[in-house]
Scaffold this active site. Structure first.
Site, short mmCIF file in Angstrom:
data_model
loop_
_atom_site.label_atom_id
_atom_site.label_comp_id
_atom_site.label_asym_id
_atom_site.label_seq_id
_atom_site.Cartn_x
_atom_site.Cartn_y
_atom_site.Cartn_z
N ARG A 1 0.86 -1.18 0.00
CA ARG A 1 0.00 0.00 0.00
C ARG A 1 0.89 1.22 0.00
O ARG A 1 1.86 1.29 0.75
CB ARG A 1 -0.93 0.03 1.21
CG ARG A 1 -2.02 1.10 1.09
CD ARG A 1 -2.94 1.14 2.28
NE ARG A 1 -3.74 -0.06 2.42
CZ ARG A 1 -4.69 -0.21 3.37
NH1 ARG A 1 -4.92 0.75 4.23
NH2 ARG A 1 -5.38 -1.33 3.43
N SER B 1 -8.30 0.98 0.57
CA SER B 1 -9.30 1.09 1.63
C SER B 1 -9.68 2.56 1.86
O SER B 1 -10.19 3.22 0.98
CB SER B 1 -8.78 0.43 2.90
OG SER B 1 -9.78 0.33 3.86
N ASP C 1 -16.63 2.35 4.46
CA ASP C 1 -15.47 3.02 3.89
C ASP C 1 -15.43 2.71 2.40
O ASP C 1 -16.27 1.95 1.89
CB ASP C 1 -14.19 2.62 4.62
CG ASP C 1 -13.84 1.15 4.48
OD1 ASP C 1 -14.73 0.36 4.11
OD2 ASP C 1 -12.68 0.77 4.73
N ASP D 1 -15.27 -2.65 3.50
CA ASP D 1 -14.96 -3.70 4.48
C ASP D 1 -15.11 -3.20 5.91
O ASP D 1 -15.12 -4.00 6.85
CB ASP D 1 -13.58 -4.32 4.24
CG ASP D 1 -12.42 -3.35 4.42
OD1 ASP D 1 -12.67 -2.13 4.55
OD2 ASP D 1 -11.26 -3.81 4.43
N ARG D 2 -15.23 -1.89 6.10
CA ARG D 2 -15.47 -1.34 7.43
C ARG D 2 -16.89 -0.77 7.53
O ARG D 2 -17.49 -0.41 6.52
CB ARG D 2 -14.47 -0.22 7.74
CG ARG D 2 -13.07 -0.70 8.09
CD ARG D 2 -12.15 0.50 8.32
NE ARG D 2 -10.89 0.12 8.94
CZ ARG D 2 -9.82 -0.30 8.26
NH1 ARG D 2 -9.88 -0.39 6.94
NH2 ARG D 2 -8.71 -0.63 8.89
N GLU E 1 -12.17 -5.69 15.32
CA GLU E 1 -11.10 -4.80 15.77
C GLU E 1 -11.66 -3.41 15.94
O GLU E 1 -12.65 -3.04 15.27
CB GLU E 1 -9.92 -4.80 14.79
CG GLU E 1 -10.24 -4.29 13.41
CD GLU E 1 -9.04 -4.35 12.47
OE1 GLU E 1 -7.98 -4.81 12.90
OE2 GLU E 1 -9.19 -3.94 11.31
#
Length: 607
Positions: free
Chosen positions: A62, A158, A315, A319-320, A416
């Site tokens: 990334r 992301s 997001d 995935d969030r 998390e």
């Protein structure tokens, strides 16, 4: 052919690396940018771009997009994909039959990077399942398991700034790669740097018999599973709650629409300005719903205009999940990741017990990362299920879940604090689509009893004790400064493994120190940590006598020093204002005494 650029920086090695990159590069715009740096004599910039190389970190690459070996660009993607492909061929004997599943988000160059990867796999006779349009990141780990693939690759950065992109790799177990695969892939990349001519020809992908678009099949399968997991479809259909949703200029909209349909909900209200993928992310400073109200301004405005009381936000790669609820006094409460973790932990246990009333909870597991709240641990002690803690990141939780499942255990939830939630084991990674529906279901169910999500959270804290957190970060662009901060903590009295013993002049004693950079843990036999150790990142946890647990760590993808502090109270300690005062005093002292922001020139989060 290399462009006609004269390279003379006065550094032979740097000149050689620039010439090598220009020789292999096929992007004229990137070459022009390099020419500008040379013309301006920017040796520092050129050295950064060409003498350093992006390495596999958090399950892949990334970084910022641009020319050079230290940034994301066509050549780096070709080299990475050549190395990964060779590693797969050497490691998984039936990789050509199993194939690799590929996806991409709506960022600049994402589709291009995916196509460059696909053609290299096809050139090596490896079957490629590549989505024909943008998809959520969880569709890659789900697809790995659905098609029994050898690996999965998602092109996404992301919630990073618009200048960034990434290359995320999943193994054949459906979880993000962990050691030794990350190091093995990096070694293979370095052994396969010369780009083959065939690696650039993306025109052959879609006519290849090795190419398949998995979108329709995954849509049918994923949403059938999601629908089967709905506990109260009639409650969902009849709820009076109105939901507002934002995709944050990302990929989530169409997929959340399908999720609401599968769960039997009426359509949600969408934040129109953020509905479609836009690589510019024009309406938000940071495309990260974890930032709280600053990222949800348009969502709150839309919800207020439509008399909606719940906001769900993904997001950009979906995935969030973030969630905000309008309280009885009209203010908006944005839940933290830990608060949503507590709520979803309760809900997933409720669903599991309704579906399996006779199940042995001693075989049922929930997971959380070591910097997340200990609320699941408190729930496990009282309710009888098992709780496991892992290192930070879903690559560790996904692989731990795989291990438990292979041993006959039921993994019903993992989370998390960075608003990442795995609701069931159908996706062995965080999944903002399924988590969004689960939060909506929970809210609809609670509404039938006259409760809100805020009310339920208060009930949980009354039953299991308040778990109050203060998590944030400081920005630091100098790696040497970050290293010096942590080394000072390890050599507090001028000798190794000599850490601080208290804060505020002894007012709050420290009874436990765990350093997962060095492997030191004074609470374990031989002072050796049990959790995996990584010398490549900084991470120290301090446990105080009064129950506060604080972890200081660096980010694998951003120039940040993060801190996570949680004060875990017993159910008898219900004076929340008193607990908040203690937490605030301690966190302020930890920042001042341990991080020393002014001395080290750290930049506060709000800047």
């Amino acid at each position: 052919m290399a462009p006609n650029i004269s390279v003379n920086t006065g550094n032979v090695t740097l000149d050689e690396k620039i010439k090598e990159w220009l020789l292999w590069n096929k992007d004229p715009k990137a070459a022009e940018e390099v020419q500008n740096y040379i013309d301006n004599g920017d040796i520092k910039k050129l050295s950064h771009l060409f003498l350093k190389r992006l390495e596999f970190g958090t399950a892949g690459l990334r970084g910022r997009m641009g020319p050079g070996y230290s940034q994301m660009n066509d050549l780096v993607i070709v080299q990475t994909s050549q190395g990964l492909t060779k590693y797969l061929l050497d490691t998984i004997f039936d990789v050509q039959d199993k194939g690799v599943i590929l996806g991409y988000d709506g960022r600049y160059n994402s589709k291009r990077f995916a196509e460059l990867t696909a053609v290299i796999l096809i050139n090596n006779n490896i079957k490629v399942y590549m989505y024909s349009t943008v998809c959520p990141t969880p569709f890659i780990p789900y697809g790995v398991l659905t098609f029994n693939c050898a690996a999965g690759i998602m092109i996404t950065a992301s919630h990073n700034p618009k200048e960034d992109n990434g290359y995320k790799v999943y193994w054949q177990n459906g979880a993000q790669i962990i050691p030794p695969h990350d190091k093995g892939i990096q070694k293979s990349i370095l052994a396969n740097l010369v780009p083959l001519d065939a690696s650039w020809d993306v025109s052959k992908i879609y006519d290849s018999p090795l190419y398949k678009d998995p979108l329709k099949e995954i849509m049918r399968s994923y949403y059938a599973v999601l629908k089967d997991d709905v506990l109260y479809p009639e409650v969902n259909r009849n709820t009076i709650l109105k939901f507002t949703y934002t995709a944050m200029h990302g990929v989530g909209y169409n997929y959340m629409v399908a999720a609401f349909e599968a769960a039997n909900f009426k359509p949600f209200i969408v934040v129109e300005e953020q509905k479609n993928p836009d690589p510019e992310f024009p309406t938000v400073k940071f495309p990260n719903p974890e930032e709280g109200k600053s990222a949800l301004d348009l969502s709150i405005k839309t919800a207020n205009l439509n008399e909606s009381t719940i906001i769900l936000a993904n997001d950009p790669d979906a995935d969030r999940l973030a969630c905000a609820v309008k309280s009885k006094n009209g203010d908006w409460r944005v839940f933290t990741g830990n608060e949503l973790g507590a709520l979803l932990g309760w809900w997933m246990l409720h669903v599991y017990q309704v579906r399996h009333p006779d199940a042995d909870l001693s075989n049922t597991y929930m997971l959380a990362s070591t910097v997340s709240s200990k609320i699941l641990s408190s729930m496990a002690k009282k309710d009888g299920f098992q709780y496991e803690e892992t290192l930070t990141g879903f690559k560790w939780m996904g692989n731990k879940a795989t291990e438990l499942i292979q041993n006959g255990k039921d993994v019903i939830f993992a989370y998390e604090e960075a608003i990442g939630f795995m609701c069931s084991s159908n996706v062995l990674d965080k999944d903002g689509i399924s988590a969004g529906v689960r939060v909506a279901e929970m809210a609809a169910y609670l509404e039938t009893m006259g409760l809100t999500l805020i009310d339920k959270l208060d009930e949980l804290y009354a039953e299991y004790g308040h778990h109050i957190s203060d998590n944030s970060y400081w920005i630091c662009h100098e790696p040497e400064t970050i290293k010096a901060i942590f080394e000072r903590l390890r050599n507090h009295n001028g000798k190794p493994n000599s850490y601080p013993t208290s804060i505020i002049g002894g007012k709050y004693p420290i009874i436990g120190v765990r350093d997962l950079t060095t492997g030191y843990d004074n609470t374990k036999p031989g002072n050796k940590a049990i959790l995996p150790v990584s010398k490549s990142c900084q991470m120290i946890t301090f446990t105080f006598k009064n129950g506060l647990v604080t972890t200081l760590r660096t980010s694998g993808t951003e120039p940040k020093i993060k801190y996570y502090s949680e004060l875990c109270a017993s159910p008898e300690q219900q004076n929340l204002n008193e607990l908040k005062g203690i937490l605030s005093e301690m966190v302020s002292a930890i920042v001042t005494e341990f991080l020393q922001p002014e001395v080290n020139g750290l930049i506060p989060r709000s800047s």
